[in-house]
Design an enzyme around this catalytic site. Structure first.
Site, mmCIF file in Angstrom:
data_model
loop_
_atom_site.group_PDB
_atom_site.id
_atom_site.type_symbol
_atom_site.label_atom_id
_atom_site.label_comp_id
_atom_site.label_asym_id
_atom_site.label_seq_id
_atom_site.Cartn_x
_atom_site.Cartn_y
_atom_site.Cartn_z
ATOM 1 N N HIS A 266 40.677 40.038 46.098
ATOM 2 C CA HIS A 266 40.491 40.190 44.646
ATOM 3 C C HIS A 266 39.017 40.422 44.276
ATOM 4 O O HIS A 266 38.503 39.802 43.342
ATOM 5 C CB HIS A 266 41.030 38.930 43.959
ATOM 6 C CG HIS A 266 41.440 39.114 42.540
ATOM 7 N ND1 HIS A 266 40.543 39.372 41.529
ATOM 8 C CD2 HIS A 266 42.658 39.076 41.952
ATOM 9 C CE1 HIS A 266 41.199 39.475 40.385
ATOM 10 N NE2 HIS A 266 42.481 39.306 40.611
ATOM 11 N N HIS B 128 49.104 34.634 41.657
ATOM 12 C CA HIS B 128 48.154 34.571 42.774
ATOM 13 C C HIS B 128 48.296 33.315 43.635
ATOM 14 O O HIS B 128 47.300 32.698 44.022
ATOM 15 C CB HIS B 128 46.722 34.684 42.254
ATOM 16 C CG HIS B 128 46.366 36.034 41.676
ATOM 17 N ND1 HIS B 128 46.982 37.195 42.067
ATOM 18 C CD2 HIS B 128 45.450 36.394 40.728
ATOM 19 C CE1 HIS B 128 46.452 38.225 41.402
ATOM 20 N NE2 HIS B 128 45.538 37.765 40.564
ATOM 21 N N GLU C 36 43.444 45.946 43.998
ATOM 22 C CA GLU C 36 44.159 44.967 44.817
ATOM 23 C C GLU C 36 45.329 45.657 45.495
ATOM 24 O O GLU C 36 46.372 45.871 44.887
ATOM 25 C CB GLU C 36 44.652 43.823 43.937
ATOM 26 C CG GLU C 36 43.543 43.103 43.203
ATOM 27 C CD GLU C 36 44.052 42.453 41.917
ATOM 28 O OE1 GLU C 36 44.873 41.531 41.999
ATOM 29 O OE2 GLU C 36 43.650 42.891 40.825
HETATM 30 C C1 BGC Z 1 45.920 40.311 37.522
HETATM 31 C C2 BGC Z 1 45.480 39.966 36.126
HETATM 32 C C3 BGC Z 1 44.878 38.590 36.178
HETATM 33 C C4 BGC Z 1 43.711 38.607 37.112
HETATM 34 C C5 BGC Z 1 43.113 37.242 37.257
HETATM 35 C C6 BGC Z 1 44.724 40.324 38.391
HETATM 36 O O1 BGC Z 1 45.115 40.591 39.681
HETATM 37 O O2 BGC Z 1 46.597 41.534 37.589
HETATM 38 O O3 BGC Z 1 46.551 40.024 35.231
HETATM 39 O O4 BGC Z 1 44.488 38.143 34.922
HETATM 40 O O5 BGC Z 1 44.119 39.050 38.365
HETATM 41 O O6 BGC Z 1 41.784 37.292 37.459
#
Ligand code: BGC
Length: 350
Positions: free
Chosen positions: A180, A106, A315
């Site tokens: 998210h 991310h 997402e």
């Molecule tokens: C991911 C997860 C991750 C989470 C974090 C998601 O987009 O796919 O693996 O732990 O985000 O909050």
């Protein structure tokens, strides 16, 4: 339609941030802060007209600074994982932070979810919008190119929240933006009884580190088959290698028609309240994440403790680790090109 704003707090670096409220004529209200472009609340009616907040998050900036799991945030420059925090672009090698075990997640240590965006309110009779802009400098978090990013959140009278993403660069770079938000259409409890349909016949299986293996696999005869509406909890504990790796669902679905047309990606229905959410997007993929890493250690709005599966994320994105996966659609952005994607979350009742 109306937009109002309030002071939300001051970051540790001394930057003041605001909380904007977008309200439509149906009473639906969305709150967004320019810290991380975070959606902090979405209030929508149930089948009896009762409003509930259908996203997880915090009441204060403090909560987002210290106890967040990317709740509601804009994710960039690269949504999801890049294996070993490394990629090559036109012969040059780039190194990113490893902030998720061996991998980059991310956007790194200070991704777009933790920066302060410039905000502008735009209001007309049809849509109440908030425009957020951010200039990410060449080399930020290891990524090449100065990137001019613009995201607009628009709320319509049709109870639709539309997110539009734009970006340009002055050097070849990679880009994969998303939001998210963790949804819970009941406004409490877990999402295991929510019924989900995903417009995907295939997904990208992962290894133990949740990095795609490169395979595009059919969902047929697997617990990842959501081609017909199915309760999220119906098969989540099945003995299945993919579900075991992730502790539930945490997978990129390959949306039907890989062309970048705006189309439906998923429908979620919550039987108790009758709330329905339709997700539509121009993106080729969607990460369906069932909040597996929520473990009861975070208390959010109204003191509610977020246990495993308290919320789930949709997402919309390019596939994880695409820069290292030549067979996946490309995430390269070149100077002179415009990155442009749209995702919408539309609410109704059944
Ligand atoms: C991911 C997860 C991750 C989470 C974090 C998601 O987009 O796919 O693996 O732990 O985000 O909050």
């Amino acid at each position: 339609m109306k937009i109002t704003s309030d002071h939300f707090g001051v970051t540790p670096e001394g930057q003041e941030v605001q909380l904007f409220s977008l309200t439509n004529d149906q009473g639906m209200a969305v709150k967004i802060t320019n810290f991380g472009g975070i959606i902090t609340a979405i209030n929508v009616p149930d089948r009896n007209g009762k409003l509930d907040d259908v996203v997880l998050g915090h009441e204060t900036l403090e909560g987002y600074l210290h106890r967040s799991r990317y709740f509601g945030a804009l994710i960039g420059r690269y949504a999801n994982r890049i294996a070993h925090g490394r990629f090559c672009l036109r012969g040059a090698a780039y190194t990113l932070a490893k902030n998720n075990g061996e991998n980059h997640l991310h956007g790194g240590l200070k991704g777009f979810d933790k920066v302060v965006w410039s905000a502008r309110e735009i209001q007309d009779s049809e849509v109440a919008s908030l425009e957020l802009t951010y200039r990410s400098k060449d080399g930020e978090e290891g990524y090449p190119g100065n990137l001019e990013t613009r995201v607009t959140y628009g709320l319509t009278n049709g109870n639709e929240l539309r997110i539009e993403y734009f970006a340009t660069t002055d050097q070849n770079t990679i880009l994969n933006l998303t939001n998210h938000s963790y949804f819970n259409l009941a406004g409490g409890g877990t999402v295991l009884d929510h019924q989900l349909a995903i417009n995907a016949d295939n997904f990208t299986p992962v290894n133990k580190g949740l990095i795609p293996t490169g395979e595009i696999r059919s969902v047929k005869d697997t617990p990842l088959d959501f081609t017909c509406r199915t309760a999220i909890g119906a098969r989540i504990n099945n003995h299945d290698e993919q579900l075991c790796f992730a502790g539930g669902y945490d997978h990129n679905f390959v949306l039907r028609t890989e062309t970048e047309t705006f189309r439906k990606a998923a429908t979620v229905y919550e039987p108790m309240t009758g709330r329905v959410m339709e997700v539509s997007t121009t993106q080729p993929g969607m990460q369906f994440y069932s909040g597996n890493f929520l473990d009861g250690s975070i208390a959010g709005k109204s003191g509610r403790v977020y246990i495993k599966h308290s919320g789930c994320c949709f997402e919309t994105q390019h596939f994880p680790d695409s820069p290292n996966q030549p067979s996946f659609p490309s995430t390269l952005l070149k100077p002179g090109e415009e990155y442009r994607h749209t995702t919408s979350f539309k609410f109704s009742v059944e």
